[in-house]
Design a protein around this motif. Structure first.
Motif, PDB file in Angstrom:
ATOM      1  N   CYS A   2     -35.667 -71.508   0.471  1.00 24.19           N
ATOM      2  CA  CYS A   2     -36.726 -71.463  -0.537  1.00 24.19           C
ATOM      3  C   CYS A   2     -37.984 -70.796  -0.009  1.00 24.19           C
ATOM      4  CB  CYS A   2     -37.055 -72.866  -1.031  1.00 24.19           C
ATOM      5  SG  CYS A   2     -35.870 -73.507  -2.210  1.00 24.19           S
ATOM      6  N   ILE A   3     -38.382 -71.139   1.191  1.00 27.35           N
ATOM      7  CA  ILE A   3     -39.622 -70.550   1.700  1.00 27.35           C
ATOM      8  C   ILE A   3     -39.447 -69.083   2.080  1.00 27.35           C
ATOM      9  CG2 ILE A   3     -40.632 -72.742   2.376  1.00 27.35           C
ATOM     10  CD1 ILE A   3     -40.027 -72.005   5.289  1.00 27.35           C
ATOM     11  N   SER A   4     -38.194 -68.627   2.164  1.00 23.70           N
ATOM     12  CA  SER A   4     -37.997 -67.189   2.352  1.00 23.70           C
ATOM     13  C   SER A   4     -38.170 -66.461   1.017  1.00 23.70           C
ATOM     14  CB  SER A   4     -36.622 -66.894   2.947  1.00 23.70           C
ATOM     15  OG  SER A   4     -35.600 -67.119   2.003  1.00 23.70           O
ATOM     16  N   LEU A   5     -38.000 -67.175  -0.088  1.00 21.14           N
ATOM     17  CA  LEU A   5     -38.178 -66.582  -1.412  1.00 21.14           C
ATOM     18  C   LEU A   5     -39.611 -66.687  -1.906  1.00 21.14           C
ATOM     19  CD1 LEU A   5     -35.014 -68.059  -3.181  1.00 21.14           C
ATOM     20  CD2 LEU A   5     -35.320 -65.723  -2.327  1.00 21.14           C
ATOM     21  N   LEU A   6     -40.261 -67.803  -1.606  1.00 17.59           N
ATOM     22  CA  LEU A   6     -41.615 -68.070  -2.086  1.00 17.59           C
ATOM     23  C   LEU A   6     -42.412 -68.640  -0.922  1.00 17.59           C
ATOM     24  CD1 LEU A   6     -43.268 -67.983  -4.704  1.00 17.59           C
ATOM     25  CD2 LEU A   6     -42.556 -70.323  -5.130  1.00 17.59           C
ATOM     26  N   THR A   7     -43.248 -67.815  -0.339  1.00 15.31           N
ATOM     27  CA  THR A   7     -43.955 -68.206   0.880  1.00 15.31           C
ATOM     28  C   THR A   7     -45.208 -69.021   0.571  1.00 15.31           C
ATOM     29  OG1 THR A   7     -45.378 -66.255   0.958  1.00 15.31           O
ATOM     30  CG2 THR A   7     -43.178 -66.061   1.980  1.00 15.31           C
ATOM     31  N   LEU A   8     -45.736 -69.633   1.587  1.00 13.05           N
ATOM     32  CA  LEU A   8     -46.980 -70.390   1.444  1.00 13.05           C
ATOM     33  C   LEU A   8     -48.119 -69.474   0.997  1.00 13.05           C
ATOM     34  CD1 LEU A   8     -48.346 -73.110   1.679  1.00 13.05           C
ATOM     35  CD2 LEU A   8     -48.703 -72.670   4.109  1.00 13.05           C
ATOM     36  N   ASP A   9     -48.165 -68.255   1.517  1.00 12.04           N
ATOM     37  CA  ASP A   9     -49.191 -67.303   1.095  1.00 12.04           C
ATOM     38  C   ASP A   9     -49.086 -67.002  -0.395  1.00 12.04           C
ATOM     39  OD1 ASP A   9     -50.244 -67.117   3.649  1.00 12.04           O
ATOM     40  OD2 ASP A   9     -49.138 -65.291   4.151  1.00 12.04           O
ATOM     41  N   ASP A  10     -47.851 -66.854  -0.896  1.00 14.21           N
ATOM     42  CA  ASP A  10     -47.640 -66.615  -2.327  1.00 14.21           C
ATOM     43  C   ASP A  10     -48.176 -67.786  -3.147  1.00 14.21           C
ATOM     44  OD1 ASP A  10     -46.252 -64.234  -1.738  1.00 14.21           O
ATOM     45  OD2 ASP A  10     -44.313 -65.257  -1.732  1.00 14.21           O
ATOM     46  N   ILE A  11     -47.887 -68.983  -2.693  1.00 13.12           N
ATOM     47  CA  ILE A  11     -48.318 -70.188  -3.409  1.00 13.12           C
ATOM     48  C   ILE A  11     -49.841 -70.281  -3.447  1.00 13.12           C
ATOM     49  CG2 ILE A  11     -48.334 -72.721  -3.330  1.00 13.12           C
ATOM     50  CD1 ILE A  11     -45.455 -72.440  -2.124  1.00 13.12           C
ATOM     51  N   VAL A  12     -50.470 -70.066  -2.312  1.00  9.10           N
ATOM     52  CA  VAL A  12     -51.928 -70.140  -2.236  1.00  9.10           C
ATOM     53  C   VAL A  12     -52.570 -69.086  -3.135  1.00  9.10           C
ATOM     54  CG1 VAL A  12     -53.915 -69.810  -0.694  1.00  9.10           C
ATOM     55  CG2 VAL A  12     -51.956 -71.195   0.047  1.00  9.10           C
ATOM     56  N   ARG A  13     -52.027 -67.863  -3.118  1.00  9.03           N
ATOM     57  CA  ARG A  13     -52.580 -66.788  -3.949  1.00  9.03           C
ATOM     58  C   ARG A  13     -52.532 -67.157  -5.438  1.00  9.03           C
ATOM     59  NH1 ARG A  13     -50.267 -62.298  -1.923  1.00  9.03           N
ATOM     60  NH2 ARG A  13     -48.312 -62.815  -2.934  1.00  9.03           N
ATOM     61  N   VAL A  14     -51.433 -67.789  -5.866  1.00  7.80           N
ATOM     62  CA  VAL A  14     -51.294 -68.146  -7.280  1.00  7.80           C
ATOM     63  C   VAL A  14     -52.179 -69.331  -7.642  1.00  7.80           C
ATOM     64  CG1 VAL A  14     -49.704 -69.018  -9.040  1.00  7.80           C
ATOM     65  CG2 VAL A  14     -48.981 -67.178  -7.514  1.00  7.80           C
ATOM     66  N   VAL A  15     -52.084 -70.428  -6.906  1.00  5.78           N
ATOM     67  CA  VAL A  15     -52.790 -71.648  -7.319  1.00  5.78           C
ATOM     68  C   VAL A  15     -54.305 -71.545  -7.164  1.00  5.78           C
ATOM     69  CG1 VAL A  15     -50.805 -73.151  -6.937  1.00  5.78           C
ATOM     70  CG2 VAL A  15     -52.516 -72.886  -5.135  1.00  5.78           C
ATOM     71  N   THR A  16     -54.789 -70.645  -6.323  1.00  3.73           N
ATOM     72  CA  THR A  16     -56.234 -70.513  -6.157  1.00  3.73           C
ATOM     73  C   THR A  16     -56.837 -69.469  -7.097  1.00  3.73           C
ATOM     74  OG1 THR A  16     -55.982 -68.916  -4.347  1.00  3.73           O
ATOM     75  CG2 THR A  16     -56.217 -71.269  -3.755  1.00  3.73           C
ATOM     76  N   HIS A  17     -56.000 -68.764  -7.828  1.00  6.01           N
ATOM     77  CA  HIS A  17     -56.528 -67.762  -8.760  1.00  6.01           C
ATOM     78  C   HIS A  17     -57.212 -68.473  -9.924  1.00  6.01           C
ATOM     79  CE1 HIS A  17     -56.792 -64.435 -11.547  1.00  6.01           C
ATOM     80  NE2 HIS A  17     -56.629 -63.641 -10.497  1.00  6.01           N
ATOM     81  N   PRO A  18     -58.386 -68.013 -10.335  1.00  2.00           N
ATOM     82  CA  PRO A  18     -59.132 -68.697 -11.400  1.00  2.00           C
ATOM     83  C   PRO A  18     -58.402 -68.750 -12.744  1.00  2.00           C
ATOM     84  CG  PRO A  18     -60.315 -66.736 -10.614  1.00  2.00           C
ATOM     85  CD  PRO A  18     -59.115 -66.890  -9.775  1.00  2.00           C
ATOM     86  N   ASP A  19     -57.476 -67.837 -12.986  1.00  2.00           N
ATOM     87  CA  ASP A  19     -56.749 -67.822 -14.254  1.00  2.00           C
ATOM     88  C   ASP A  19     -55.426 -68.578 -14.210  1.00  2.00           C
ATOM     89  OD1 ASP A  19     -58.635 -66.260 -15.727  1.00  2.00           O
ATOM     90  OD2 ASP A  19     -57.960 -64.507 -14.576  1.00  2.00           O
ATOM     91  N   CYS A  20     -55.138 -69.229 -13.093  1.00  8.64           N
ATOM     92  CA  CYS A  20     -53.887 -69.974 -12.980  1.00  8.64           C
ATOM     93  C   CYS A  20     -53.914 -71.181 -13.918  1.00  8.64           C
ATOM     94  CB  CYS A  20     -53.671 -70.438 -11.538  1.00  8.64           C
ATOM     95  SG  CYS A  20     -52.079 -71.221 -11.273  1.00  8.64           S
ATOM     96  N   THR A  21     -52.867 -71.326 -14.700  1.00  7.06           N
ATOM     97  CA  THR A  21     -52.794 -72.432 -15.658  1.00  7.06           C
ATOM     98  C   THR A  21     -52.324 -73.710 -14.975  1.00  7.06           C
ATOM     99  OG1 THR A  21     -50.500 -71.985 -16.272  1.00  7.06           O
ATOM    100  CG2 THR A  21     -52.227 -70.810 -17.513  1.00  7.06           C
ATOM    101  N   ALA A  22     -52.570 -74.813 -15.629  1.00  6.45           N
ATOM    102  CA  ALA A  22     -52.173 -76.116 -15.080  1.00  6.45           C
ATOM    103  C   ALA A  22     -50.659 -76.211 -14.903  1.00  6.45           C
ATOM    104  CB  ALA A  22     -52.672 -77.237 -15.982  1.00  6.45           C
ATOM    105  N   LYS A  23     -49.924 -75.677 -15.843  1.00  4.18           N
ATOM    106  CA  LYS A  23     -48.462 -75.746 -15.769  1.00  4.18           C
ATOM    107  C   LYS A  23     -47.914 -74.947 -14.582  1.00  4.18           C
ATOM    108  CE  LYS A  23     -44.542 -75.544 -18.940  1.00  4.18           C
ATOM    109  NZ  LYS A  23     -44.088 -75.161 -20.278  1.00  4.18           N
TER     110      LYS A  23
END
Length: 139
Positions: free
Chosen positions: A99-120
């Motif tokens: 899983c972490i080879s498909l979706l890295t921690l950097d990818d997760i941080v980039r998405v969840v910290t973006h101001p337009d990221c939705t709650a879902k």
């Protein structure tokens, strides 16, 4: 089915039900599902982790049409991330590494910290990150 019939959320939801039954995680099924996900083409895996596709994810999160359509690319992506989280629950180190080879921690941080990221979207990514934390690469 996804490769031949298209990206339908129902296919991913079915996979979610077979990897987790009544809060019990079925390690053998988790392994089989992850092996298939790793071996399929990019037509099935929709992660938006390059610069251009990430901007597409942001546009989808801003556009209400993608939230109301059950089979939208955004809902497919959210369900896919939730499936990855289900495949890592129960401390299945084998699936966690995949899983972490498909979706890295950097990818997760980039998405969840973006101001337009939705709650879902945030919820799916945070669930994934909390279930994959026993992997030594993430500590």
């Amino acid at each position: 089915m996804i490769e031949t019939h298209g990206r339908y959320v129902e296919y991913l939801q079915f996979l979610q039900t077979i990897v987790k039954s009544e809060d019990n995680f079925i390690r053998k099924t988790q392994d089989m599902v992850m092996n298939e996900l790793v071996n399929v083409g990019e037509d099935v895996l929709l992660f938006y982790n390059d610069k251009q596709s990430f901007q597409m994810l942001i546009r989808m999160m801003k556009d209400s049409e993608f939230h109301t359509d059950a089979n939208s690319a955004l809902n497919y992506h959210i369900t896919l991330v939730q499936l990855l989280a289900n495949c890592t629950e129960g401390k299945n180190v084998t699936t966690e590494m995949k899983c972490i080879s498909l979706l890295t921690l950097d990818d997760i941080v980039r998405v969840v910290t973006h101001p337009d990221c939705t709650a879902k979207v945030k919820s799916a990514y945070i669930d994934f990150s909390t279930t994959a934390t026993s992997t030594p690469r993430w500590r």
